[in-house]
Design a protein around this motif. Structure first.
Motif, PDB file in Angstrom:
ATOM      1  N   ILE A  27       0.028  29.594  42.598  1.00 63.85           N
ATOM      2  CA  ILE A  27      -0.066  30.842  43.372  1.00 63.85           C
ATOM      3  C   ILE A  27      -0.194  31.979  42.358  1.00 63.85           C
ATOM      4  O   ILE A  27       0.621  32.081  41.450  1.00 63.85           O
ATOM      5  CB  ILE A  27       1.193  31.047  44.240  1.00 63.85           C
ATOM      6  N   PRO A  28      -1.201  32.832  42.483  1.00 63.93           N
ATOM      7  CA  PRO A  28      -1.378  33.909  41.498  1.00 63.93           C
ATOM      8  C   PRO A  28      -0.120  34.777  41.339  1.00 63.93           C
ATOM      9  O   PRO A  28       0.588  35.046  42.310  1.00 63.93           O
ATOM     10  CB  PRO A  28      -2.539  34.724  42.068  1.00 63.93           C
ATOM     11  N   LYS A  41       3.562  38.673  53.703  1.00 67.25           N
ATOM     12  CA  LYS A  41       4.268  37.399  53.777  1.00 67.25           C
ATOM     13  C   LYS A  41       3.328  36.252  53.426  1.00 67.25           C
ATOM     14  O   LYS A  41       2.138  36.310  53.712  1.00 67.25           O
ATOM     15  CB  LYS A  41       4.832  37.188  55.184  1.00 67.25           C
ATOM     16  N   PRO A  42       3.891  35.198  52.838  1.00 68.86           N
ATOM     17  CA  PRO A  42       3.063  34.043  52.475  1.00 68.86           C
ATOM     18  C   PRO A  42       2.472  33.351  53.708  1.00 68.86           C
ATOM     19  O   PRO A  42       3.119  33.287  54.748  1.00 68.86           O
ATOM     20  CB  PRO A  42       4.048  33.093  51.786  1.00 68.86           C
ATOM     21  N   ASP A  43       1.261  32.838  53.560  1.00 70.44           N
ATOM     22  CA  ASP A  43       0.684  32.015  54.614  1.00 70.44           C
ATOM     23  C   ASP A  43       1.330  30.634  54.560  1.00 70.44           C
ATOM     24  O   ASP A  43       2.117  30.337  53.648  1.00 70.44           O
ATOM     25  CB  ASP A  43      -0.835  31.941  54.483  1.00 70.44           C
ATOM     26  N   LEU A  44       1.036  29.790  55.518  1.00 70.50           N
ATOM     27  CA  LEU A  44       1.680  28.482  55.624  1.00 70.50           C
ATOM     28  C   LEU A  44       1.459  27.633  54.368  1.00 70.50           C
ATOM     29  O   LEU A  44       2.394  27.001  53.870  1.00 70.50           O
ATOM     30  CB  LEU A  44       1.181  27.738  56.869  1.00 70.50           C
ATOM     31  N   GLU A  45       0.260  27.629  53.840  1.00 70.41           N
ATOM     32  CA  GLU A  45      -0.031  26.828  52.646  1.00 70.41           C
ATOM     33  C   GLU A  45       0.856  27.249  51.467  1.00 70.41           C
ATOM     34  O   GLU A  45       1.418  26.413  50.759  1.00 70.41           O
ATOM     35  CB  GLU A  45      -1.503  26.967  52.262  1.00 70.41           C
ATOM     36  N   ARG A  46       0.990  28.537  51.277  1.00 67.44           N
ATOM     37  CA  ARG A  46       1.805  29.020  50.159  1.00 67.44           C
ATOM     38  C   ARG A  46       3.297  28.836  50.430  1.00 67.44           C
ATOM     39  O   ARG A  46       4.066  28.565  49.503  1.00 67.44           O
ATOM     40  CB  ARG A  46       1.456  30.458  49.841  1.00 67.44           C
ATOM     41  N   LEU A  47       3.700  28.962  51.687  1.00 70.39           N
ATOM     42  CA  LEU A  47       5.095  28.668  52.024  1.00 70.39           C
ATOM     43  C   LEU A  47       5.426  27.220  51.682  1.00 70.39           C
ATOM     44  O   LEU A  47       6.490  26.929  51.138  1.00 70.39           O
ATOM     45  CB  LEU A  47       5.347  28.920  53.518  1.00 70.39           C
ATOM     46  N   GLN A  48       4.503  26.316  52.003  1.00 73.52           N
ATOM     47  CA  GLN A  48       4.714  24.902  51.709  1.00 73.52           C
ATOM     48  C   GLN A  48       4.798  24.661  50.202  1.00 73.52           C
ATOM     49  O   GLN A  48       5.648  23.893  49.739  1.00 73.52           O
ATOM     50  CB  GLN A  48       3.600  24.052  52.329  1.00 73.52           C
ATOM     51  N   MET A  56      13.015  22.298  48.894  1.00 74.90           N
ATOM     52  CA  MET A  56      13.655  22.592  50.169  1.00 74.90           C
ATOM     53  C   MET A  56      12.630  22.462  51.282  1.00 74.90           C
ATOM     54  O   MET A  56      11.433  22.389  51.021  1.00 74.90           O
ATOM     55  CB  MET A  56      14.282  23.993  50.157  1.00 74.90           C
ATOM     56  N   THR A  57      13.129  22.397  52.500  1.00 74.76           N
ATOM     57  CA  THR A  57      12.229  22.340  53.650  1.00 74.76           C
ATOM     58  C   THR A  57      11.752  23.752  53.982  1.00 74.76           C
ATOM     59  O   THR A  57      12.339  24.742  53.513  1.00 74.76           O
ATOM     60  CB  THR A  57      12.946  21.752  54.875  1.00 74.76           C
ATOM     61  N   LEU A  58      10.726  23.826  54.799  1.00 75.17           N
ATOM     62  CA  LEU A  58      10.283  25.137  55.275  1.00 75.17           C
ATOM     63  C   LEU A  58      11.402  25.826  56.039  1.00 75.17           C
ATOM     64  O   LEU A  58      11.600  27.034  55.906  1.00 75.17           O
ATOM     65  CB  LEU A  58       9.048  25.000  56.172  1.00 75.17           C
TER      66      LEU A  58
END
Length: 70
Positions: A27-28, A41-48, A56-58
């Motif tokens: 992630i840049p 806020k991070p998108d789902l891909e970056r959250l993962q 940790m889990t989402l």
């Protein structure tokens, strides 16, 4: 506490700079900075990616102990 605060705290707990976290997650660094400053806020891909990196889990990443809405 915001999600940005949590990401920052997790990063600092591991003793990492934003630059090093960027290298390890792909992630840049500027994006990590934006997350930590709550610019967006991070998108789902970056959250993962962040959840996997911090082992940790989402749900764990997105939960806050003092969240009264839970």
């Amino acid at each position: 506490m915001t999600l940005g605060d949590k990401i920052r705290n997790l990063r600092l707990t591991k003793g990492l700079s934003q630059k090093k976290l960027a290298e390890l997650t792909g992630i840049p660094q500027t994006t990590i900075s934006d997350f930590e400053r709550n610019k967006y806020k991070p998108d789902l891909e970056r959250l993962q990616k962040l959840a996997r990196f911090f082992e940790m889990t989402l749900d764990e990443l997105l939960s806050f102990p003092n969240d009264k809405s839970a």
